[in-house]
Motif scaffolding. Structure first.
Motif, PDB file in Angstrom:
ATOM      1  N   ILE A   1      24.191   4.978 -33.894  1.00 49.92           N
ATOM      2  CA  ILE A   1      25.149   5.486 -33.197  1.00 49.92           C
ATOM      3  C   ILE A   1      24.778   6.804 -32.435  1.00 49.92           C
ATOM      4  CG2 ILE A   1      26.689   6.947 -33.062  1.00 49.92           C
ATOM      5  CD1 ILE A   1      28.261   5.768 -34.868  1.00 49.92           C
ATOM      6  N   PRO A   2      23.643   7.589 -32.862  1.00 54.12           N
ATOM      7  CA  PRO A   2      23.027   8.605 -31.979  1.00 54.12           C
ATOM      8  C   PRO A   2      22.149   7.839 -30.755  1.00 54.12           C
ATOM      9  CG  PRO A   2      22.126   9.180 -34.224  1.00 54.12           C
ATOM     10  CD  PRO A   2      23.506   7.694 -34.150  1.00 54.12           C
ATOM     11  N   ARG A   3      21.287   6.642 -31.034  1.00 54.68           N
ATOM     12  CA  ARG A   3      20.078   6.070 -30.551  1.00 54.68           C
ATOM     13  C   ARG A   3      21.166   5.975 -29.344  1.00 54.68           C
ATOM     14  NH1 ARG A   3      15.509   1.270 -31.636  1.00 54.68           N
ATOM     15  NH2 ARG A   3      14.636   1.181 -29.775  1.00 54.68           N
ATOM     16  N   LEU A   4      22.118   4.868 -29.637  1.00 51.45           N
ATOM     17  CA  LEU A   4      23.234   4.619 -28.262  1.00 51.45           C
ATOM     18  C   LEU A   4      23.633   5.598 -28.026  1.00 51.45           C
ATOM     19  CD1 LEU A   4      24.647   2.618 -27.002  1.00 51.45           C
ATOM     20  CD2 LEU A   4      25.986   2.768 -28.941  1.00 51.45           C
ATOM     21  N   ASN A   5      23.697   6.787 -27.939  1.00 55.38           N
ATOM     22  CA  ASN A   5      24.251   8.403 -27.643  1.00 55.38           C
ATOM     23  C   ASN A   5      23.101   8.045 -26.165  1.00 55.38           C
ATOM     24  OD1 ASN A   5      24.501  11.485 -28.193  1.00 55.38           O
ATOM     25  ND2 ASN A   5      26.181   9.844 -26.918  1.00 55.38           N
ATOM     26  N   GLU A   6      22.028   8.361 -27.499  1.00 51.02           N
ATOM     27  CA  GLU A   6      20.578   8.709 -26.703  1.00 51.02           C
ATOM     28  C   GLU A   6      20.626   8.117 -24.980  1.00 51.02           C
ATOM     29  OE1 GLU A   6      16.988   9.140 -28.524  1.00 51.02           O
ATOM     30  OE2 GLU A   6      18.331  10.823 -29.979  1.00 51.02           O
ATOM     31  N   GLU A   7      21.007   6.837 -25.116  1.00 51.16           N
ATOM     32  CA  GLU A   7      20.351   5.980 -23.446  1.00 51.16           C
ATOM     33  C   GLU A   7      22.231   5.917 -23.332  1.00 51.16           C
ATOM     34  OE1 GLU A   7      18.126   2.932 -23.622  1.00 51.16           O
ATOM     35  OE2 GLU A   7      17.629   2.874 -25.194  1.00 51.16           O
TER      36      GLU A   7
ATOM     37  N   CYS B   1      30.491  17.577 -16.850  1.00 56.65           N
ATOM     38  CA  CYS B   1      29.919  18.447 -17.276  1.00 56.65           C
ATOM     39  C   CYS B   1      28.085  17.860 -17.673  1.00 56.65           C
ATOM     40  CB  CYS B   1      30.490  19.446 -17.707  1.00 56.65           C
ATOM     41  SG  CYS B   1      30.849  17.991 -20.014  1.00 56.65           S
ATOM     42  N   GLU B   2      27.435  18.912 -18.103  1.00 56.76           N
ATOM     43  CA  GLU B   2      26.391  18.681 -18.756  1.00 56.76           C
ATOM     44  C   GLU B   2      26.423  18.157 -20.111  1.00 56.76           C
ATOM     45  OE1 GLU B   2      22.334  20.681 -19.386  1.00 56.76           O
ATOM     46  OE2 GLU B   2      23.370  21.520 -18.895  1.00 56.76           O
ATOM     47  N   ILE B   3      26.018  17.140 -20.323  1.00 51.48           N
ATOM     48  CA  ILE B   3      26.044  16.833 -21.463  1.00 51.48           C
ATOM     49  C   ILE B   3      24.598  16.454 -21.860  1.00 51.48           C
ATOM     50  CG2 ILE B   3      28.162  15.406 -21.408  1.00 51.48           C
ATOM     51  CD1 ILE B   3      26.907  12.534 -21.076  1.00 51.48           C
TER      52      ILE B   3
ATOM     53  N   HIS C   1      29.543  12.321 -27.572  1.00 54.65           N
ATOM     54  CA  HIS C   1      29.195  11.436 -27.917  1.00 54.65           C
ATOM     55  C   HIS C   1      29.727   9.563 -26.734  1.00 54.65           C
ATOM     56  CE1 HIS C   1      33.558  11.687 -27.074  1.00 54.65           C
ATOM     57  NE2 HIS C   1      34.198  10.633 -27.078  1.00 54.65           N
ATOM     58  N   ASN C   2      29.768   9.005 -27.894  1.00 50.20           N
ATOM     59  CA  ASN C   2      29.644   7.454 -27.666  1.00 50.20           C
ATOM     60  C   ASN C   2      31.056   6.877 -27.193  1.00 50.20           C
ATOM     61  OD1 ASN C   2      27.058   7.784 -27.821  1.00 50.20           O
ATOM     62  ND2 ASN C   2      27.314   6.468 -29.738  1.00 50.20           N
ATOM     63  N   GLU C   3      31.641   6.966 -26.017  1.00 55.39           N
ATOM     64  CA  GLU C   3      33.124   7.078 -25.928  1.00 55.39           C
ATOM     65  C   GLU C   3      33.127   5.418 -25.180  1.00 55.39           C
ATOM     66  OE1 GLU C   3      35.685   8.449 -25.513  1.00 55.39           O
ATOM     67  OE2 GLU C   3      37.297   7.616 -23.957  1.00 55.39           O
ATOM     68  N   HIS C   4      34.496   4.596 -25.819  1.00 60.11           N
ATOM     69  CA  HIS C   4      34.818   3.587 -25.827  1.00 60.11           C
ATOM     70  C   HIS C   4      36.094   3.377 -24.554  1.00 60.11           C
ATOM     71  CE1 HIS C   4      32.944   2.762 -29.142  1.00 60.11           C
ATOM     72  NE2 HIS C   4      32.767   1.520 -29.240  1.00 60.11           N
ATOM     73  N   ILE C   5      35.744   2.803 -23.483  1.00 56.65           N
ATOM     74  CA  ILE C   5      36.465   3.276 -22.305  1.00 56.65           C
ATOM     75  C   ILE C   5      37.892   2.588 -22.761  1.00 56.65           C
ATOM     76  CG2 ILE C   5      37.312   2.061 -20.560  1.00 56.65           C
ATOM     77  CD1 ILE C   5      34.648   2.797 -19.232  1.00 56.65           C
ATOM     78  N   GLU C   6      37.823   1.127 -23.022  1.00 50.76           N
ATOM     79  CA  GLU C   6      39.240   0.515 -24.040  1.00 50.76           C
ATOM     80  C   GLU C   6      38.873   0.617 -25.318  1.00 50.76           C
ATOM     81  OE1 GLU C   6      39.463  -3.716 -25.451  1.00 50.76           O
ATOM     82  OE2 GLU C   6      39.833  -3.860 -23.357  1.00 50.76           O
TER      83      GLU C   6
ATOM     84  N   VAL D   1      30.458   3.945 -22.380  1.00 51.02           N
ATOM     85  CA  VAL D   1      30.229   5.198 -21.237  1.00 51.02           C
ATOM     86  C   VAL D   1      29.963   7.120 -22.538  1.00 51.02           C
ATOM     87  CG1 VAL D   1      31.173   4.669 -19.563  1.00 51.02           C
ATOM     88  CG2 VAL D   1      32.098   6.261 -21.069  1.00 51.02           C
ATOM     89  N   ALA D   2      29.388   7.743 -22.347  1.00 50.00           N
ATOM     90  CA  ALA D   2      28.820   9.312 -23.067  1.00 50.00           C
ATOM     91  C   ALA D   2      30.062   9.557 -22.577  1.00 50.00           C
ATOM     92  CB  ALA D   2      27.778   9.881 -23.142  1.00 50.00           C
ATOM     93  N   SER D   3      30.567  10.776 -22.811  1.00 49.18           N
ATOM     94  CA  SER D   3      31.359  11.176 -22.801  1.00 49.18           C
ATOM     95  C   SER D   3      31.580  13.161 -23.552  1.00 49.18           C
ATOM     96  CB  SER D   3      33.095  11.389 -23.510  1.00 49.18           C
ATOM     97  OG  SER D   3      33.806  11.873 -23.079  1.00 49.18           O
ATOM     98  N   CYS D   4      31.818  14.425 -23.112  1.00 48.71           N
ATOM     99  CA  CYS D   4      31.884  15.509 -23.704  1.00 48.71           C
ATOM    100  C   CYS D   4      32.850  15.580 -23.893  1.00 48.71           C
ATOM    101  CB  CYS D   4      31.645  16.762 -22.336  1.00 48.71           C
ATOM    102  SG  CYS D   4      34.005  16.688 -21.748  1.00 48.71           S
ATOM    103  N   TYR D   5      33.104  16.526 -25.396  1.00 45.67           N
ATOM    104  CA  TYR D   5      34.229  16.650 -26.321  1.00 45.67           C
ATOM    105  C   TYR D   5      35.298  17.778 -26.037  1.00 45.67           C
ATOM    106  CZ  TYR D   5      30.266  14.634 -30.474  1.00 45.67           C
ATOM    107  OH  TYR D   5      29.823  14.036 -30.852  1.00 45.67           O
ATOM    108  N   GLY D   6      35.061  17.736 -24.605  1.00 45.29           N
ATOM    109  CA  GLY D   6      36.019  18.487 -24.204  1.00 45.29           C
ATOM    110  C   GLY D   6      35.256  19.696 -23.208  1.00 45.29           C
ATOM    111  N   PHE D   7      35.486  19.945 -23.063  1.00 48.22           N
ATOM    112  CA  PHE D   7      34.496  21.432 -21.777  1.00 48.22           C
ATOM    113  C   PHE D   7      35.148  22.231 -22.081  1.00 48.22           C
ATOM    114  CE2 PHE D   7      33.727  23.845 -17.487  1.00 48.22           C
ATOM    115  CZ  PHE D   7      32.834  24.009 -17.554  1.00 48.22           C
ATOM    116  N   GLN D   8      34.471  22.921 -22.602  1.00 48.26           N
ATOM    117  CA  GLN D   8      34.250  24.640 -22.610  1.00 48.26           C
ATOM    118  C   GLN D   8      35.188  25.135 -23.706  1.00 48.26           C
ATOM    119  OE1 GLN D   8      34.070  27.235 -19.551  1.00 48.26           O
ATOM    120  NE2 GLN D   8      31.647  26.638 -19.093  1.00 48.26           N
ATOM    121  N   GLY D   9      35.166  24.025 -24.883  1.00 51.26           N
ATOM    122  CA  GLY D   9      36.740  23.928 -25.912  1.00 51.26           C
ATOM    123  C   GLY D   9      38.114  23.365 -25.391  1.00 51.26           C
ATOM    124  N   GLU D  10      38.154  22.817 -24.440  1.00 44.70           N
ATOM    125  CA  GLU D  10      39.495  22.734 -23.722  1.00 44.70           C
ATOM    126  C   GLU D  10      40.050  20.948 -23.745  1.00 44.70           C
ATOM    127  OE1 GLU D  10      40.764  25.014 -19.486  1.00 44.70           O
ATOM    128  OE2 GLU D  10      39.720  23.620 -19.844  1.00 44.70           O
TER     129      GLU D  10
END
Length: 195
Positions: free
Chosen positions: A34-40, A54-56, A62-67, A86-95
Motif C-alpha cells: 500500500i505505501p509503495r502504491l501511494n508513492e507511485e 492541494c499539495e500531498i 491515501h490511495n483513493e478508489h474512484i469506484e 488515484v491519490a487523495s488528500c485526507y481532507g484540506f486543512q482539517g476540513e
C-alpha cells in the motif's frame, strides 16, 4: 481538478497481480504494498491531490478508489485496477473534503473523474475562490469548503496582477512537482490569455 494522465501500471504491481490473482486491496498479501502504491500515485499526479489539487505527500494522502471498494453490499472488482486508483488528500486543512468526504458514495454516471480528459473544462474558478461546475461532484467532494475557497482565492489574487509569461514561469506545468492549486492557474490562463 486537473486531468490526471495515468501512466502504465508499474511492473511490480502487474507482477503482484499475476502472483496473487485473487488478491484484493484489502487482502493481507497486498497490505505491505500500500505505501509503495501511494508513492507511485503521488509521483504520477505530480504531488497534488487528485480532487482539490492541494499539495500531498506520503504522510498527507491515501490511495483513493474512484469506484469505491465497498458500497453497501456491493464489493468492487476494481480494488486493484490501476485505472481506478488515484491519490487523495485526507481532507484540506482539517476540513472533510475529497476522498474522506466521498467515502463510499459514488454514482459513475454523475461523477466527474480526474481521469476524464475533459474534466478541466467542467469547472470554473472565481476571484472569491468559489469553484463552479458539476454540482454532484463539487458537493460529493466538498470542493467549496471554506478553507479550499480561501486557498484558491489567495492563488487568484497572486496571479491576477501578473502577465501570462510570468505566471507560466512561476507556475510551470511541465515539472515533476506541480504547485498547489495549479487548477486555478491553468483555468485563469485559459480564460485570460488563450483565444
Amino acid at each position: 481538478m486537473i486531468y490526471i494522465d495515468k501512466h502504465q501500471e508499474p511492473e511490480w504491481f502487474v507482477e503482484f497481480k499475476k502472483k496473487y490473482p485473487k488478491a484484493t486491496y484489502d487482502s493481507k498479501e497486498f497490505k505491505p504494498y500500500i505505501p509503495r502504491l501511494n508513492e507511485e500515485l503521488i509521483k504520477e499526479q505530480k504531488y497534488i491531490c487528485a480532487y482539490c489539487c492541494c499539495e500531498i505527500n506520503t504522510k498527507k494522502s491515501h490511495n483513493e478508489h474512484i469506484e469505491p471498494r465497498h458500497s453497501g453490499t456491493y464489493v468492487s472488482k476494481r480494488s486493484l485496477d490501476y485505472s481506478n486508483l488515484v491519490a487523495s488528500c485526507y481532507g484540506f486543512q482539517g476540513e472533510m473534503t475529497c476522498g474522506p468526504k466521498k467515502d463510499n458514495n459514488y454514482d459513475e454516471k454523475k461523477f466527474v473523474s480526474p481521469l476524464n480528459p475533459a474534466c478541466e473544462d467542467i469547472f470554473s474558478y472565481f476571484p472569491n475562490g468559489v469553484l463552479d461546475g458539476d454540482v454532484y461532484t463539487t458537493e460529493l467532494l466538498n470542493l467549496n469548503s471554506h478553507r479550499l475557497k480561501q486557498a484558491r482565492e489567495a492563488i487568484y489574487r497572486t496571479i491576477q496582477e501578473l502577465d501570462e509569461e510570468l505566471i507560466r514561469c512561476i507556475y510551470p506545468d511541465d515539472v515533476e512537482k506541480l504547485s498547489p492549486f495549479i487548477n486555478v492557474v491553468k483555468w485563469y490562463i485559459k480564460q485570460n490569455f488563450e483565444n
